[in-house]
Design an enzyme around this catalytic site. Structure first.
Site, mmCIF file in Angstrom:
data_model
loop_
_atom_site.group_PDB
_atom_site.id
_atom_site.type_symbol
_atom_site.label_atom_id
_atom_site.label_comp_id
_atom_site.label_asym_id
_atom_site.label_seq_id
_atom_site.Cartn_x
_atom_site.Cartn_y
_atom_site.Cartn_z
ATOM 1 N N LEU A 242 0.913 -1.188 0.131
ATOM 2 C CA LEU A 242 0.103 0.054 -0.024
ATOM 3 C C LEU A 242 1.018 1.278 0.046
ATOM 4 O O LEU A 242 1.849 1.228 0.674
ATOM 5 C CB LEU A 242 -0.867 0.077 1.074
ATOM 6 C CG LEU A 242 -2.227 -0.750 1.035
ATOM 7 C CD1 LEU A 242 -2.859 -0.726 2.608
ATOM 8 C CD2 LEU A 242 -3.093 -0.279 0.079
ATOM 9 N N ASP A 243 0.693 2.236 -0.760
ATOM 10 C CA ASP A 243 1.317 3.552 -0.777
ATOM 11 C C ASP A 243 1.454 4.027 0.519
ATOM 12 O O ASP A 243 0.388 4.035 1.400
ATOM 13 C CB ASP A 243 0.521 4.533 -1.827
ATOM 14 C CG ASP A 243 0.821 4.087 -3.325
ATOM 15 O OD1 ASP A 243 1.871 3.261 -3.692
ATOM 16 O OD2 ASP A 243 0.148 4.465 -3.990
ATOM 17 N N PRO A 244 2.202 4.838 0.915
ATOM 18 C CA PRO A 244 2.314 5.478 2.289
ATOM 19 C C PRO A 244 1.197 6.293 2.603
ATOM 20 O O PRO A 244 0.680 6.008 3.634
ATOM 21 C CB PRO A 244 3.645 6.211 2.210
ATOM 22 C CG PRO A 244 4.693 5.611 1.184
ATOM 23 C CD PRO A 244 3.645 5.425 0.077
#
Length: 302
Positions: free
Chosen positions: A46-48
């Site tokens: 998951l992206d930050p």
């Protein structure tokens, strides 16, 4: 003799509801520390800035990660209409803007082109490798790339809400390798108004649901305790999309040594991928052939 790995030899899954502002790798490291686990990984980055389900695999469960990453996933996200950004999300710098705002009917009609088998170009800021380098490293250096389009199966893409003229909330169910940021970017382009992701949440992936995930605060509070251990799910859940074939005791012994072993099959096609179990516990994954499973992965659980 190989050096003994530090930590506990525990296997299974811990579900985390990832907050915004932390990387997937940092979540895995926190879980590994909290459980003092020898080995840990995750099933799908998951992206930050994204929130939601991050399924952390422990020990032998890491061998089942490919089956979760291949499974369908559900995302809810908000698209900011009228702006494109360098990263295709709210973290980036605005590149261009538009005063055009499509109607709800226009948005609903445009979504049809993003369902089924589609081709999707990853964002410039992505983990795709370009001649051995990550695309995001090249993008940070100020260079633009021609990234190849990738096939993606989108089972569902629906509009959930229109909070205001500048935003639309969507839900997408898709297969492996989907970039929600690309959907927002391309939808904005198709509508002629530009767009990027304002926020993003993964609701579920395969058999795992974000509603069952622990927060980072809960993991901290239960660290190094039996209470946290009680939240570990069986590694077999990672094999939910494969048929289960009970092994004979003799077959299980052979499978554990990496050899074909006898299993009891019912309705499984010759050559199909499946997993063998003994007393409900995973022994191996492999291909079913004429009464035997030919293993490709063997589980070593004490």
């Amino acid at each position: 003799m190989g050096r003994k790995r530090k930590g506990r030899a525990i296997s299974g899954w811990l579900l985390v509801d990832k907050p915004a502002g932390v990387t997937s790798t940092s979540v895995v490291n926190k879980v590994r520390w909290a459980l003092q686990a020898q080995k840990a990984g995750h099933a799908g980055t998951l992206d930050p800035a994204a929130t939601g389900l991050l399924a952390v695999a422990l020990g032998e469960a890491t061998k089942t990660v490919p089956y979760i990453t291949d499974a369908l996933k559900c995302y809810r996200f908000r698209v900011r209409l009228g702006q494109s950004t360098t990263t295709d999300d709210a973290e980036g710098t605005v590149l261009d803007s538009s005063d055009l705002r499509p109607s709800d009917d226009e948005i609903a009609a445009a979504l049809g082109a993003f369902r089924g088998d589609i081709a999707q170009v990853p964002p410039q800021f992505s983990a795709v490798k370009v001649e051995g380098e990550r695309a995001y490293d090249i993008a940070r250096a100020g260079e633009e790339m021609d990234l190849a389009a990738r096939a993606l199966w989108v089972e569902k893409l629906d509009m959930l809400a229109r909070p205001d003229p500048d935003h639309v909330d969507l839900e997408m169910v898709c297969g492996k390798g989907g970039y929600v940021r690309s959907i927002a970017r391309d939808l904005g382009a198709a509508l002629g108004c530009l767009g990027h992701v304002a926020w993003l949440r993964r609701e579920w992936s395969g058999p795992f649901d974000a509603s069952e995930g622990l927060s980072m605060e809960q993991i901290d509070a239960m660290a190094h305790s039996p209470e946290l251990d009680s939240h570990i799910r069986p590694l077999e859940l990672g094999l939910a999309d494969l048929p289960e074939l009970p092994a004979t005791p003799e077959g299980a012994a052979r499978l554990r040594n990496g050899n074909p072993g006898m299993v009891l099959a019912s309705g499984v096609d010759y050559g199909a991928e499946a997993w063998a179990s003994l007393d409900g516990h995973a022994v191996a994954v492999g291909r079913y052939k004429a009464g035997e499973l030919h293993p490709s992965r063997v589980f070593v659980v004490s």
